[in-house]
Design a protein around this motif. Structure first.
Motif, PDB file in Angstrom:
ATOM      1  N   UNK A   1      19.669  -2.482  28.904  1.00  0.00           N
ATOM      2  CA  UNK A   1      20.210  -3.184  27.760  1.00  0.00           C
ATOM      3  C   UNK A   1      21.031  -4.392  28.202  1.00  0.00           C
ATOM      4  N   UNK A   2      21.758  -4.265  29.284  1.00  0.00           N
ATOM      5  CA  UNK A   2      22.572  -5.381  29.759  1.00  0.00           C
ATOM      6  C   UNK A   2      21.689  -6.567  30.135  1.00  0.00           C
ATOM      7  N   UNK A   3      20.497  -6.302  30.700  1.00  0.00           N
ATOM      8  CA  UNK A   3      19.579  -7.385  31.046  1.00  0.00           C
ATOM      9  C   UNK A   3      19.081  -8.097  29.793  1.00  0.00           C
ATOM     10  N   UNK A   4      18.808  -7.323  28.747  1.00  0.00           N
ATOM     11  CA  UNK A   4      18.358  -7.912  27.495  1.00  0.00           C
ATOM     12  C   UNK A   4      19.400  -8.880  26.944  1.00  0.00           C
ATOM     13  N   UNK A   5      20.660  -8.470  27.005  1.00  0.00           N
ATOM     14  CA  UNK A   5      21.729  -9.300  26.449  1.00  0.00           C
ATOM     15  C   UNK A   5      21.972 -10.552  27.272  1.00  0.00           C
ATOM     16  N   UNK A   6      21.438 -10.596  28.473  1.00  0.00           N
ATOM     17  CA  UNK A   6      21.558 -11.792  29.312  1.00  0.00           C
ATOM     18  C   UNK A   6      20.331 -12.684  29.195  1.00  0.00           C
ATOM     19  N   UNK A   7      19.322 -12.260  28.454  1.00  0.00           N
ATOM     20  CA  UNK A   7      18.101 -13.046  28.350  1.00  0.00           C
ATOM     21  C   UNK A   7      18.368 -14.335  27.575  1.00  0.00           C
ATOM     22  N   UNK A   8      17.604 -15.357  27.899  1.00  0.00           N
ATOM     23  CA  UNK A   8      17.770 -16.646  27.234  1.00  0.00           C
ATOM     24  C   UNK A   8      17.447 -16.561  25.747  1.00  0.00           C
ATOM     25  N   UNK A   9      16.479 -15.737  25.382  1.00  0.00           N
ATOM     26  CA  UNK A   9      16.118 -15.580  23.966  1.00  0.00           C
ATOM     27  C   UNK A   9      17.282 -14.944  23.204  1.00  0.00           C
ATOM     28  N   UNK A  10      17.906 -13.916  23.783  1.00  0.00           N
ATOM     29  CA  UNK A  10      19.036 -13.285  23.110  1.00  0.00           C
ATOM     30  C   UNK A  10      20.214 -14.247  23.000  1.00  0.00           C
ATOM     31  N   UNK A  11      20.446 -15.031  24.035  1.00  0.00           N
ATOM     32  CA  UNK A  11      21.534 -16.022  23.974  1.00  0.00           C
ATOM     33  C   UNK A  11      21.249 -17.076  22.906  1.00  0.00           C
ATOM     34  N   UNK A  12      19.993 -17.479  22.787  1.00  0.00           N
ATOM     35  CA  UNK A  12      19.619 -18.430  21.729  1.00  0.00           C
ATOM     36  C   UNK A  12      19.841 -17.792  20.359  1.00  0.00           C
ATOM     37  N   UNK A  13      19.394 -16.548  20.207  1.00  0.00           N
ATOM     38  CA  UNK A  13      19.629 -15.824  18.953  1.00  0.00           C
ATOM     39  C   UNK A  13      21.117 -15.778  18.632  1.00  0.00           C
ATOM     40  N   UNK A  14      21.930 -15.409  19.622  1.00  0.00           N
ATOM     41  CA  UNK A  14      23.376 -15.295  19.412  1.00  0.00           C
ATOM     42  C   UNK A  14      23.973 -16.623  18.953  1.00  0.00           C
ATOM     43  N   UNK A  15      23.511 -17.702  19.553  1.00  0.00           N
ATOM     44  CA  UNK A  15      24.017 -19.029  19.197  1.00  0.00           C
ATOM     45  C   UNK A  15      23.666 -19.385  17.764  1.00  0.00           C
ATOM     46  N   UNK A  16      22.396 -19.270  17.409  1.00  0.00           N
ATOM     47  CA  UNK A  16      21.971 -19.677  16.070  1.00  0.00           C
ATOM     48  C   UNK A  16      22.462 -18.710  14.993  1.00  0.00           C
ATOM     49  N   UNK A  17      22.551 -17.430  15.303  1.00  0.00           N
ATOM     50  CA  UNK A  17      23.121 -16.477  14.349  1.00  0.00           C
ATOM     51  C   UNK A  17      24.589 -16.817  14.104  1.00  0.00           C
ATOM     52  N   UNK A  18      25.302 -17.185  15.153  1.00  0.00           N
ATOM     53  CA  UNK A  18      26.716 -17.563  15.007  1.00  0.00           C
ATOM     54  C   UNK A  18      26.866 -18.822  14.162  1.00  0.00           C
ATOM     55  N   UNK A  19      26.008 -19.797  14.395  1.00  0.00           N
ATOM     56  CA  UNK A  19      26.047 -21.030  13.598  1.00  0.00           C
ATOM     57  C   UNK A  19      25.818 -20.705  12.129  1.00  0.00           C
ATOM     58  N   UNK A  20      24.856 -19.852  11.846  1.00  0.00           N
ATOM     59  CA  UNK A  20      24.551 -19.500  10.454  1.00  0.00           C
ATOM     60  C   UNK A  20      25.696 -18.707   9.818  1.00  0.00           C
ATOM     61  N   UNK A  21      26.327 -17.817  10.587  1.00  0.00           N
ATOM     62  CA  UNK A  21      27.456 -17.060  10.052  1.00  0.00           C
ATOM     63  C   UNK A  21      28.655 -17.966   9.781  1.00  0.00           C
ATOM     64  N   UNK A  22      28.914 -18.910  10.667  1.00  0.00           N
ATOM     65  CA  UNK A  22      30.006 -19.870  10.435  1.00  0.00           C
ATOM     66  C   UNK A  22      29.717 -20.705   9.200  1.00  0.00           C
ATOM     67  N   UNK A  23      28.455 -21.156   9.069  1.00  0.00           N
ATOM     68  CA  UNK A  23      28.074 -21.935   7.896  1.00  0.00           C
ATOM     69  C   UNK A  23      28.333 -21.135   6.625  1.00  0.00           C
ATOM     70  N   UNK A  24      27.980 -19.842   6.664  1.00  0.00           N
ATOM     71  CA  UNK A  24      28.183 -18.987   5.504  1.00  0.00           C
ATOM     72  C   UNK A  24      29.673 -18.749   5.247  1.00  0.00           C
ATOM     73  N   UNK A  25      30.456 -18.590   6.304  1.00  0.00           N
ATOM     74  CA  UNK A  25      31.902 -18.377   6.163  1.00  0.00           C
ATOM     75  C   UNK A  25      32.602 -19.598   5.556  1.00  0.00           C
ATOM     76  N   UNK A  26      32.104 -20.769   5.832  1.00  0.00           N
ATOM     77  CA  UNK A  26      32.701 -22.002   5.302  1.00  0.00           C
ATOM     78  C   UNK A  26      32.587 -22.056   3.777  1.00  0.00           C
TER      79      UNK A  26
END
Length: 154
Positions: A1-26
């Motif tokens: 699981x730790x390897x999955x969380x270090x994958x570039x796809x997961x990091x991209x997901x984390x980034x864009x999910x965070x952007x969308x959550x911030x947009x929604x929080x605004x």
């Protein structure tokens, strides 16, 4: 699981999910700003706190305002689309998609939601808002297809 969380796809997901959550929080503070600046409150205690000391003034402050309602509908639309996107895109990352394909999905969805909000709040003439919504929905369903296809192979 730790390897999955270090994958570039997961990091991209984390980034864009965070952007969308911030947009929604605004959208919450933006609704509050529109309520304050338009003097349109939905709760008696809010109207009272902003000058509605007697029944007549409180009644004037407890009205709906088209600008406030527009922001609220935009926020509601975010809730209906961003939350499913986050769940689906997390499952999508588990299918180990190609990074460039995953980035395309995440970026298209994020751009469509940001443009949707601009089209909603400005407001821009239709079908601009509808097209933005449709692009985001189509992107989410594209990821659903990948998840279901991967699940069918099991």
């Amino acid at each position: 699981m730790a390897d999955f969380m270090k994958s570039e796809v997961f990091l991209a997901f984390s980034t864009y999910a965070s952007v969308m959550l911030v947009k929604m929080l605004i959208m919450g503070p933006l609704t509050g700003y529109f309520r304050m600046s338009r003097g349109a409150f939905s709760n008696p205690e809010d109207a009272r706190a902003h000058g509605g000391t007697d029944e007549e003034s409180k009644k004037k402050l407890m009205t709906t305002n088209p600008d406030v309602e527009r922001v609220r509908r935009c926020h509601q639309n975010d809730l209906e689309n961003i939350i499913p996107f986050i769940g689906i895109s997390l499952l999508y990352t588990l299918t180990e998609p190609n990074l460039s394909t995953a980035l395309m999905h995440f970026r298209i969805f994020a751009a469509s939601r940001i443009l949707h909000s601009i089209a909603y709040l400005v407001p821009l003439p239709q079908p601009s808002r509808g097209l933005c919504w449709l692009v985001g929905l189509g992107t989410t369903f594209s990821m659903v297809y990948r998840v279901l296809k991967a699940g069918m192979r099991l």
